[in-house]
Design an enzyme around this catalytic site. Structure first.
Site, PDB file in Angstrom:
ATOM      1  N   HIS A   5       0.797  -1.113  -0.037  1.00  0.00           N
ATOM      2  CA  HIS A   5       0.101  -0.054   0.031  1.00  0.00           C
ATOM      3  C   HIS A   5       0.915   1.251  -0.142  1.00  0.00           C
ATOM      4  O   HIS A   5       1.983   1.288   0.666  1.00  0.00           O
ATOM      5  CB  HIS A   5      -0.990   0.116   1.050  1.00  0.00           C
ATOM      6  CG  HIS A   5      -1.790   1.262   1.200  1.00  0.00           C
ATOM      7  ND1 HIS A   5      -2.943   1.355   0.371  1.00  0.00           N
ATOM      8  CD2 HIS A   5      -1.612   2.499   1.899  1.00  0.00           C
ATOM      9  CE1 HIS A   5      -3.581   2.571   0.872  1.00  0.00           C
ATOM     10  NE2 HIS A   5      -2.566   3.109   1.465  1.00  0.00           N
ATOM     11  N   SER A   6       0.694   2.292  -0.737  1.00  0.00           N
ATOM     12  CA  SER A   6       1.280   3.542  -1.059  1.00  0.00           C
ATOM     13  C   SER A   6       2.597   2.954  -1.303  1.00  0.00           C
ATOM     14  O   SER A   6       2.816   2.658  -2.342  1.00  0.00           O
ATOM     15  CB  SER A   6       0.929   4.313   0.374  1.00  0.00           C
ATOM     16  OG  SER A   6       1.263   5.681   0.130  1.00  0.00           O
ATOM     17  N   MET A   7       3.530   3.714  -0.323  1.00  0.00           N
ATOM     18  CA  MET A   7       5.002   3.257  -0.591  1.00  0.00           C
ATOM     19  C   MET A   7       5.353   1.873  -0.738  1.00  0.00           C
ATOM     20  O   MET A   7       6.221   1.569  -1.690  1.00  0.00           O
ATOM     21  CB  MET A   7       6.043   4.121   0.266  1.00  0.00           C
ATOM     22  CG  MET A   7       7.636   3.931  -0.222  1.00  0.00           C
ATOM     23  SD  MET A   7       8.447   4.877   0.945  1.00  0.00           S
ATOM     24  CE  MET A   7       8.721   3.763   2.086  1.00  0.00           C
TER      25      MET A   7
END
Length: 168
Positions: A6-8
């Site tokens: 998720h995300s980074m």
């Protein structure tokens, strides 16, 4: 095995899959699940925050809503976390995409319908990074929809794994 990030974490999973491919002979994940992350070739639109003075950095963390308020107000804990958070933001903000051939594994990309930083178009561009099957799914919530739509996300991941025949 499959990667989820998720995300980074989505970016890290993607780059780890590419690194495993570069090394050759290393077992490859059969699928990449990315969440809350624009496709890697899409440059960031946000101003960098990793080297802001501490009070301003904490204001930015608060506005992003990813760090619980109890943590932000705990000065001793924040003293330990600030270098780690700054390093995370620096990696993310300084990332430069280097084109390579698309991955052979499939990619499933998830986004938040209310995410103002990562749009549906940003998420849809993940399709360019695979020669395999691509799926996009937008879920209710903002950038942290993995909390607010946790059950929907978990169900979609389980269904995706089952459809790929790798659920044990």
């Amino acid at each position: 095995f499959a990667f989820f990030g998720h995300s980074m974490g989505g970016l890290i999973s993607f780059e780890l899959a590419r690194e495993r491919r570069r090394r050759g002979g290393t077992a490859q994940p059969f699928h990449l699940f990315v969440s809350g992350r624009r496709s890697p070739e899409v440059p960031t639109r946000e101003e960098p925050i990793h080297d802001l003075p501490e009070p301003e950095f904490i204001v930015e963390l608060r506005e992003l809503s990813g760090t619980p308020e109890e943590v932000l107000q705990h000065s001793e804990l924040m003293r330990l976390l600030l270098p780690i958070l700054r390093a995370d933001f620096a990696i993310n903000e300084k990332y430069v995409f280097k084109p390579e051939p698309p991955l052979d594994m499939g990619i499933s990309a998830f986004g938040g319908l209310g995410d103002e930083e990562v749009t549906r178009d940003d998420v849809a561009l993940w399709e360019k990074q695979t020669r395999g099957r691509f799926r996009i799914r937008m879920l209710p919530g903002d950038h942290f929809f993995l909390h607010s739509a946790k059950d929907l996300l978990t169900e979609a991941l389980a269904r995706g794994l089952a459809e790929l025949g790798h659920l044990y």
